[in-house]
Design an enzyme around this catalytic site. Structure first.
Site, PDB file in Angstrom:
ATOM      1  N   ASP A   1      -1.037  60.098  18.517  1.00 56.34           N
ATOM      2  CA  ASP A   1       0.208  60.216  17.597  1.00 56.34           C
ATOM      3  C   ASP A   1      -0.260  60.821  16.191  1.00 56.34           C
ATOM      4  OD1 ASP A   1       2.511  60.228  16.680  1.00 56.34           O
ATOM      5  OD2 ASP A   1       3.113  58.347  17.085  1.00 56.34           O
TER       6      ASP A   1
HETATM    7  C1  BGC Z   1       5.801  60.027  15.830  1.00 56.30           C
HETATM    8  C2  BGC Z   1       5.994  60.741  17.072  1.00 56.30           C
HETATM    9  C3  BGC Z   1       6.456  62.325  17.012  1.00 56.30           C
HETATM   10  C4  BGC Z   1       5.012  62.818  15.984  1.00 56.30           C
HETATM   11  C5  BGC Z   1       5.252  64.245  15.699  1.00 56.30           C
HETATM   12  C6  BGC Z   1       4.901  60.662  14.799  1.00 56.30           C
HETATM   13  O1  BGC Z   1       4.898  60.225  13.658  1.00 56.30           O
HETATM   14  O2  BGC Z   1       5.466  58.624  15.843  1.00 56.30           O
HETATM   15  O3  BGC Z   1       6.856  60.240  17.878  1.00 56.30           O
HETATM   16  O4  BGC Z   1       6.067  62.864  18.006  1.00 56.30           O
HETATM   17  O5  BGC Z   1       4.990  61.974  14.575  1.00 56.30           O
HETATM   18  O6  BGC Z   1       6.177  64.380  15.025  1.00 56.30           O
END
Ligand code: BGC
Length: 739
Positions: free
Chosen positions: A281
């Site tokens: 993530d």
């Molecule tokens: C989120 C994810 C997301 C990623 C990219 C993160 O902060 O937890 O769910 O896909 O950002 O935007």
């Protein structure tokens, strides 16, 4: 023509599939052999393109130059065919000419915004959910996107957690079916088609169980609960062929998910044989320094890669440390090669080595804007997502010939709010958002007089607008109110400790109800809210969630009876924050309450009824459904047998309508205790006025399995109850014995 025996056909297709795979693997190997260590590490490195940053960005110089040197494998947040093409052209100037992957959070639609995922889950309509994902993929892939960071399949039992809006609610069975439907929708007829995007199942794992519902918080749970409640939707998504997984921000039982070998190596890549790749993530590899399980960023890179995280989203830990770790012989090159191969394989499967620009087609992108079919599908999906919570004296549906209707509340004319969190349309005004006000206006007769008063803001404390709103209500025959959350109040980093209607909105509802006029209250939100005054005093309540581009048209269809509501809550609604977590599939305890108000040395709160405000599976229709004659085809079942349960359902009301018939089971005695109910099946049936149908469910011991204290997944003989009904509480029951 001579018939080819089935077995030969089957063997032939197996051979063909393995030959295909082999040839992709050979291609991957031939590319890998030519790559330098820097280029390999480059494939594991993902940057944000910066069009719409979804986390804290690292500014570290010229990304274009790094792409040219083969130091970047993927970008996220680059919008549009033109922009992705321009960057792909730079990648094509690199030595190895390995195409970039473009990822984006296409969570509930791209240009055409569909209802938020939690709302779609309320439809319990798997083909419709799959179609929503299919359309999102078609629009996104036309804009150069190869990969969506969806579906989010985290089970959520805590509505304080803002990301509950992104998932399918509290139930592992419903959640698993929806997870698979979304994967199929995104990936369509398979990677390689220009309208298929790779799914990314997230957040692996247990992110939804953050302590206190506070985003990014720790998770501590038994492995049995992990396997039984939180992992099933991930497994279902993997089995549906999901190309990628994303790990999660939380620590699980003391180890951050990003550095968690048990989750990623043992379960995902081991037991489940997942052959795709895992992306971290946003920044989560680097965040292990804050968690405190690694000493420095090199240790973070080592820990994450060893644990099975293949691609580093935005933390730079891989880029800055992996080469040294390999040179110092702390990380074996085979580990890097495995991660690189997983990523290259997907690039081959997507067909990007054949044509890196196949998704960057501005003409196709433009054709997808305001596509009538997509808008219609969004409206249908929105209608299916709207939950009717209350309808005293059948005040709904409203007549289109009302003389005067007062439309009151801060959300009646809201535009952008209808899209909710994780939506893109604000970047591009070419797709019109239909407000609730417009939807009603399009629906009522020419003679209807529409009055409007905002009454108050969504979050403000000012009551200055109340008088105008009361005056409008007094002049009207019917009042329709739209209150709730702003579109950005539920979502990532949007946990709330108080999940009441924000600001003075519930006071406004009270003031309008006090006029004595018939009032319909519509609530828009990204989570279950608490609205006890409204629940107990408004004659009609509709839960809208966030419905997307076509919100107003869908709402008007429901208000005026062109669509008879059919949605059912995918999550329990608590009475107060103090009751959280409240969920239907709980254990019985040694001192279960005898009834809703029993507090006599039983497991209960002394100041609260024991039931949730609205139970899982609940939702009304404009008609009524009566359940009768529940029966089983046998009372004793052998382990090799199947068992069928049948019930008669009759439409006893005045409208044709659709009901979601739900089947729950209870294993009465287990080697480990079992929940009081577990959803094991559901069917949607459409009944004309007065019509009856028999609905049957057939199941086997496979449906009766659970994880015992050794984490073995099996059934146990004994007594079972089955329950069938229109929600998790109002059910008919029967018992059987499994021999
Ligand atoms: C989120 C994810 C997301 C990623 C990219 C993160 O902060 O937890 O769910 O896909 O950002 O935007």
């Amino acid at each position: 023509m001579k018939k080819i025996p089935f077995t030969l056909l089957f063997l032939g297709s197996l051979f063909y599939a393995s030959a295909q795979k082999k040839s992709t693997d050979q291609k991957v190997d031939s590319v890998l052999r030519m790559m330098t260590l820097t280029e390999k590490i480059g494939q594991l490195n993902q940057y944000s393109g910066g069009d719409d940053d979804t986390g804290p960005t690292t500014k570290d110089g010229d990304k274009h130059n790094q792409i040219k040197k083969g130091m970047v494998g993927s970008l996220l947040n680059v919008t549009g065919a033109k922009a992705t093409r321009a960057l792909q052209e730079i990648a094509m100037q690199s030595r190895m000419k390995i195409p970039l992957l473009f990822g984006q959070d296409v969570i509930h639609g791209y240009r055409t915004t569909f209802p938020i995922p939690l709302a779609e889950a309320a439809s319990w309509d798997l083909p419709a959910i799959e179609r929503s994902a299919r359309i999102a993929a078609t629009e996104a892939s036309a804009a150069g996107i190869h990969w969506t960071f969806a579906p989010m399949v985290d089970i959520a039992r805590d509505p304080r957690w803002g990301r509950i809006m992104e998932g399918a609610g509290e139930d592992p069975y419903l959640g698993s079916l929806i997870a698979a439907a979304r994967v199929k929708g995104f990936q369509g007829n398979g990677l390689g088609n220009t309208n298929a995007v790779m799914a990314c199942v997230k957040h692996f794992a247990a992110y939804g169980a953050a302590v206190g519902g506070r985003d990014y918080n720790s998770v501590d749970m038994s492995l049995r609960q992990l396997h039984e409640i939180y992992l099933p939707p991930f497994k279902a998504a993997a089995e549906a062929g999901a190309a990628t997984f994303m790990n999660s921000f939380n620590d699980l039982n003391g180890t951050p998910a990003t550095g968690n070998k048990y989750l990623q190596r043992n379960i995902l890549k081991g037991e489940w044989k997942f052959s795709g790749f895992v992306v971290s993530d946003w920044g989560s590899i680097g965040e292990m320094l804050n968690h405190g399980n690694v000493r420095d960023s090199a240790d973070a890179a080592f820990t994450a890669l060893t644990a099975g995280s293949d691609m580093d989203m935005e933390s730079r830990c891989y880029k800055n440390n992996l080469a040294t770790l390999v040179k110092d012989k702390k990380i074996k090159i085979e580990l890097i090669d495995d991660a690189v191969k997983r990523i290259l394989r997907k690039k081959f499967e997507m067909g990007l080595f054949d044509d890196p620009y196949k998704f960057c087609n501005e003409q196709r992108e433009n054709e997808q804007r305001n596509n009538i079919q997509n808008l219609l599908a969004a409206k249908i999906m929105a209608e299916k997502s709207i939950v009717l919570l209350k309808n005293e004296n059948n005040i709904l549906p409203l007549s289109k010939n009302i003389k005067t209707i007062a439309c009151i509340g801060p959300l009646i004319k809201a535009v952008r709010e209808n899209l909710g969190f994780w939506s893109f349309q604000w970047q591009d005004d070419t797709v019109k958002i239909v407000t609730v006000w417009e939807g009603i206006k399009n629906k009522v007769s020419a003679g209807t007089n529409m009055l409007y008063a905002k009454g108050c803001g969504i979050k403000d404390s000012s009551r200055a607008g109340f008088a105008e709103a009361i005056a409008a209500a007094v002049k009207a025959d019917v009042v329709v109110m739209n209150v709730g959350e702003a579109g950005d109040m539920s979502g990532e980093a949007k946990s709330r400790s108080n999940i009441g209607l924000p600001g003075v909105q519930e006071e406004l509802v009270k003031a309008i109800i006090a006029t004595g006029k018939p009032v319909v209250v519509m609530i828009s939100a990204g989570r279950p809210l608490i609205f006890n005054y409204t629940a107990d005093n408004a004659p009609a309540i509709i839960y809208n969630w966030w419905l997307g581009t076509q919100a107003g048209n869908a709402v008007a269809d429901v208000l005026f009876g062109d669509y008879n509501p059919s949605a059912k809550l995918p999550v329990s609604f608590p009475r107060t924050e103090g009751q959280i977590p409240v969920y239907y599939n709980h254990f019985n305890t040694g001192r279960p309450a005898a009834n809703d108000s029993d507090v006599n040395y039983v497991s209960a709160y002394t100041d609260l009824l024991n039931s949730p405000k609205y139970p899982f599976g609940y939702g009304l229709s404009y008609t009524n459904f009566a359940y009768s004659n529940i029966s089983l085809d046998k009372n004793i079942m052998a382990a090799t047998e199947k068992i069928s349960a049948t019930i008669t359902i009759t439409n006893t009301g005045n409208f044709a309508g659709e009901e979601t018939v739900q089947l729950y089971i209870r294993d009465m005695v287990g080697s480990v205790i079992r929940p009081v109910k577990e959803l094991k099946g559901f069917q949607k049936v459409f009944l004309q006025k007065g019509e009856s149908k028999n609905v049957s469910f057939t199941f086997s011991t496979a449906d009766l399995r659970f994880y015992n204290d050794q984490l073995q997944y099996n059934y146990e003989p004994g007594n079972f109850k089955i329950f069938i009904g229109g929600n998790s509480v109002d059910v008919k029951e029967k018992e059987f014995i499994l021999k």
